[in-house]
Design a protein around this motif. Structure first.
Motif, PDB file in Angstrom:
ATOM      1  N   ARG A 114       0.806  -1.229   0.000  1.00 39.54           N
ATOM      2  CA  ARG A 114       0.000   0.000   0.000  1.00 39.54           C
ATOM      3  C   ARG A 114       0.838   1.278   0.000  1.00 39.54           C
ATOM      4  N   ALA A 115       2.150   1.149   0.010  1.00 36.73           N
ATOM      5  CA  ALA A 115       3.032   2.306   0.196  1.00 36.73           C
ATOM      6  C   ALA A 115       3.054   3.223  -1.023  1.00 36.73           C
ATOM      7  N   LYS A 116       3.116   4.503  -0.733  1.00 34.73           N
ATOM      8  CA  LYS A 116       3.381   5.525  -1.746  1.00 34.73           C
ATOM      9  C   LYS A 116       4.896   5.660  -1.772  1.00 34.73           C
ATOM     10  N   GLU A 117       5.511   5.311  -2.887  1.00 33.96           N
ATOM     11  CA  GLU A 117       6.960   5.141  -2.926  1.00 33.96           C
ATOM     12  C   GLU A 117       7.734   6.341  -3.458  1.00 33.96           C
ATOM     13  N   ASP A 118       7.067   7.415  -3.871  1.00 36.72           N
ATOM     14  CA  ASP A 118       7.804   8.516  -4.488  1.00 36.72           C
ATOM     15  C   ASP A 118       8.246   9.600  -3.515  1.00 36.72           C
ATOM     16  N   TYR A 119       7.765   9.603  -2.288  1.00 33.93           N
ATOM     17  CA  TYR A 119       8.222  10.552  -1.280  1.00 33.93           C
ATOM     18  C   TYR A 119       7.927  10.004   0.109  1.00 33.93           C
ATOM     19  N   VAL A 120       8.499  10.643   1.133  1.00 29.87           N
ATOM     20  CA  VAL A 120       8.215  10.312   2.529  1.00 29.87           C
ATOM     21  C   VAL A 120       7.813  11.592   3.244  1.00 29.87           C
ATOM     22  N   LEU A 121       7.248  11.446   4.406  1.00 34.46           N
ATOM     23  CA  LEU A 121       6.986  12.573   5.301  1.00 34.46           C
ATOM     24  C   LEU A 121       8.021  12.483   6.411  1.00 34.46           C
ATOM     25  N   ILE A 122       8.697  13.590   6.672  1.00 36.43           N
ATOM     26  CA  ILE A 122       9.785  13.545   7.642  1.00 36.43           C
ATOM     27  C   ILE A 122       9.640  14.661   8.668  1.00 36.43           C
ATOM     28  N   THR A 123       9.837  14.321   9.920  1.00 41.09           N
ATOM     29  CA  THR A 123       9.881  15.292  11.014  1.00 41.09           C
ATOM     30  C   THR A 123      11.299  15.270  11.545  1.00 41.09           C
ATOM     31  N   ARG A 124      11.988  16.373  11.420  1.00 43.28           N
ATOM     32  CA  ARG A 124      13.387  16.451  11.839  1.00 43.28           C
ATOM     33  C   ARG A 124      13.482  16.536  13.356  1.00 43.28           C
ATOM     34  N   GLY A 125      14.320  15.699  13.936  1.00 45.16           N
ATOM     35  CA  GLY A 125      14.535  15.729  15.375  1.00 45.16           C
ATOM     36  C   GLY A 125      15.112  17.050  15.840  1.00 45.16           C
ATOM     37  N   ALA A 126      15.885  17.708  14.982  1.00 43.13           N
ATOM     38  CA  ALA A 126      16.512  18.984  15.333  1.00 43.13           C
ATOM     39  C   ALA A 126      15.576  20.177  15.153  1.00 43.13           C
ATOM     40  N   ASP A 127      14.399  19.948  14.572  1.00 43.61           N
ATOM     41  CA  ASP A 127      13.448  21.037  14.329  1.00 43.61           C
ATOM     42  C   ASP A 127      12.627  21.303  15.592  1.00 43.61           C
ATOM     43  N   PRO A 128      12.772  22.467  16.220  1.00 43.98           N
ATOM     44  CA  PRO A 128      12.018  22.731  17.452  1.00 43.98           C
ATOM     45  C   PRO A 128      10.505  22.766  17.220  1.00 43.98           C
ATOM     46  N   LYS A 129      10.056  23.088  15.998  1.00 41.40           N
ATOM     47  CA  LYS A 129       8.619  23.129  15.690  1.00 41.40           C
ATOM     48  C   LYS A 129       8.047  21.755  15.393  1.00 41.40           C
ATOM     49  N   LYS A 130       8.913  20.777  15.124  1.00 42.48           N
ATOM     50  CA  LYS A 130       8.507  19.409  14.772  1.00 42.48           C
ATOM     51  C   LYS A 130       7.517  19.404  13.610  1.00 42.48           C
ATOM     52  N   GLU A 131       7.848  20.182  12.589  1.00 45.17           N
ATOM     53  CA  GLU A 131       6.997  20.302  11.411  1.00 45.17           C
ATOM     54  C   GLU A 131       7.171  19.084  10.505  1.00 45.17           C
ATOM     55  N   ILE A 132       6.053  18.554  10.020  1.00 43.57           N
ATOM     56  CA  ILE A 132       6.075  17.443   9.083  1.00 43.57           C
ATOM     57  C   ILE A 132       6.309  18.010   7.691  1.00 43.57           C
ATOM     58  N   ARG A 133       7.320  17.470   6.992  1.00 49.30           N
ATOM     59  CA  ARG A 133       7.655  17.948   5.647  1.00 49.30           C
ATOM     60  C   ARG A 133       7.656  16.780   4.668  1.00 49.30           C
ATOM     61  N   ARG A 134       7.256  17.062   3.455  1.00 53.94           N
ATOM     62  CA  ARG A 134       7.313  16.078   2.376  1.00 53.94           C
ATOM     63  C   ARG A 134       8.722  16.129   1.794  1.00 53.94           C
ATOM     64  N   ALA A 135       9.331  14.952   1.605  1.00 52.69           N
ATOM     65  CA  ALA A 135      10.721  14.911   1.133  1.00 52.69           C
ATOM     66  C   ALA A 135      10.895  13.771   0.138  1.00 52.69           C
ATOM     67  N   PRO A 136      11.803  13.962  -0.815  1.00 55.94           N
ATOM     68  CA  PRO A 136      12.087  12.867  -1.753  1.00 55.94           C
ATOM     69  C   PRO A 136      12.746  11.707  -1.016  1.00 55.94           C
ATOM     70  N   ILE A 137      12.703  10.532  -1.631  1.00 56.60           N
ATOM     71  CA  ILE A 137      13.269   9.351  -0.967  1.00 56.60           C
ATOM     72  C   ILE A 137      14.790   9.408  -0.891  1.00 56.60           C
ATOM     73  N   THR A 138      15.390  10.371  -1.592  1.00 55.11           N
ATOM     74  CA  THR A 138      16.849  10.535  -1.544  1.00 55.11           C
ATOM     75  C   THR A 138      17.291  11.491  -0.439  1.00 55.11           C
ATOM     76  N   THR A 139      16.348  12.032   0.336  1.00 48.81           N
ATOM     77  CA  THR A 139      16.707  12.978   1.393  1.00 48.81           C
ATOM     78  C   THR A 139      17.476  12.272   2.509  1.00 48.81           C
ATOM     79  N   SER A 140      18.379  12.983   3.136  1.00 48.25           N
ATOM     80  CA  SER A 140      19.153  12.426   4.246  1.00 48.25           C
ATOM     81  C   SER A 140      18.284  12.255   5.481  1.00 48.25           C
ATOM     82  N   VAL A 141      18.571  11.225   6.236  1.00 47.70           N
ATOM     83  CA  VAL A 141      17.915  10.965   7.517  1.00 47.70           C
ATOM     84  C   VAL A 141      18.971  11.132   8.588  1.00 47.70           C
ATOM     85  N   MET A 142      18.611  11.807   9.672  1.00 44.66           N
ATOM     86  CA  MET A 142      19.531  12.038  10.783  1.00 44.66           C
ATOM     87  C   MET A 142      18.949  11.406  12.058  1.00 44.66           C
ATOM     88  N   PRO A 143      19.772  11.220  13.094  1.00 42.07           N
ATOM     89  CA  PRO A 143      19.251  10.684  14.346  1.00 42.07           C
ATOM     90  C   PRO A 143      18.102  11.541  14.876  1.00 42.07           C
TER      91      PRO A 143
END
Length: 193
Positions: free
Chosen positions: A153-182
């Motif tokens: 059922r997955a949508k494979e062209d992007y992900v939704l990412i919430t950055r741990g370093a973001d104080p607002k914890k905003e959900i952003r749409r990102a390509p699957i090539t975006t970096s992931v951090m701790p």
């Protein structure tokens, strides 16, 4: 789904569960785009839970393995607590060297390396959602692979990412090539057709 649609839906008696499902489905399309790409992610920043190896050359009793505590500090012999939160390993090396040079060790040479990074989290349409150990150079696609791959059922062209370093914890749409951090939360959205 904007405010007018929500009010209309509530007025028409749609249940809160159905409304929540509708809002989650719309979150992916309405989420702002992630602006950083793989080349723009900065140097790894330390945080609570990181395990470190600190070597003070020629001073075995000052060297060892340490953990960044919940307040973002590392307790070191002789010099006490050193702030590590949001610092690079190079910054921490300089701080420890400076403090040791202030009356403890003549011309200290310090090396800091990360033994174990903080985890990241992946949710949504992956086979094994949960918490995973961060690996240097990770992308959203490699995070999906760590979680067992996409579900049917997955949508494979992007992900939704919430950055741990973001104080607002905003959900952003990102390509699957975006970096992931701790501390990041990656969500693979569901496709509906």
């Amino acid at each position: 789904m904007n405010r007018r649609h929500v009010i209309r839906a509530l007025g028409q008696g749609i249940g809160l569960t159905a409304l929540a499902v509708a809002m989650v489905g719309c979150a992916g399309n309405d989420a702002p785009l992630e602006t950083a790409n793989v080349g723009q992610i900065s140097e790894y920043r330390l945080g609570a839970g990181d395990a470190l190896r600190v070597i003070v050359f020629g001073e075995e009793q000052l060297s060892g393995e340490f953990r960044v505590d919940g307040t973002g500090k590392v307790a070191m012999p002789l010099i006490g607590e050193v702030s590590a939160k949001d610092r690079s390993t190079r910054d921490l090396e300089k701080e420890i060297s400076t403090r040791l040079a202030a009356g403890y060790v003549k011309e200290p040479k310090v090396s800091v390396e990360v033994l174990n990074h903080r985890p990241f989290f992946i949710l949504g349409e992956v086979r094994n959602p949960g918490q995973y150990q961060y690996v240097n150079g990770m992308t959203a696609l490699s995070a999906v692979a760590m979680a067992g791959g996409y579900t049917y059922r997955a949508k494979e062209d992007y992900v939704l990412i919430t950055r741990g370093a973001d104080p607002k914890k905003e959900i952003r749409r990102a390509p699957i090539t975006t970096s992931v951090m701790p501390d990041d939360v990656v969500r693979v959205p569901e496709r509906y057709f």
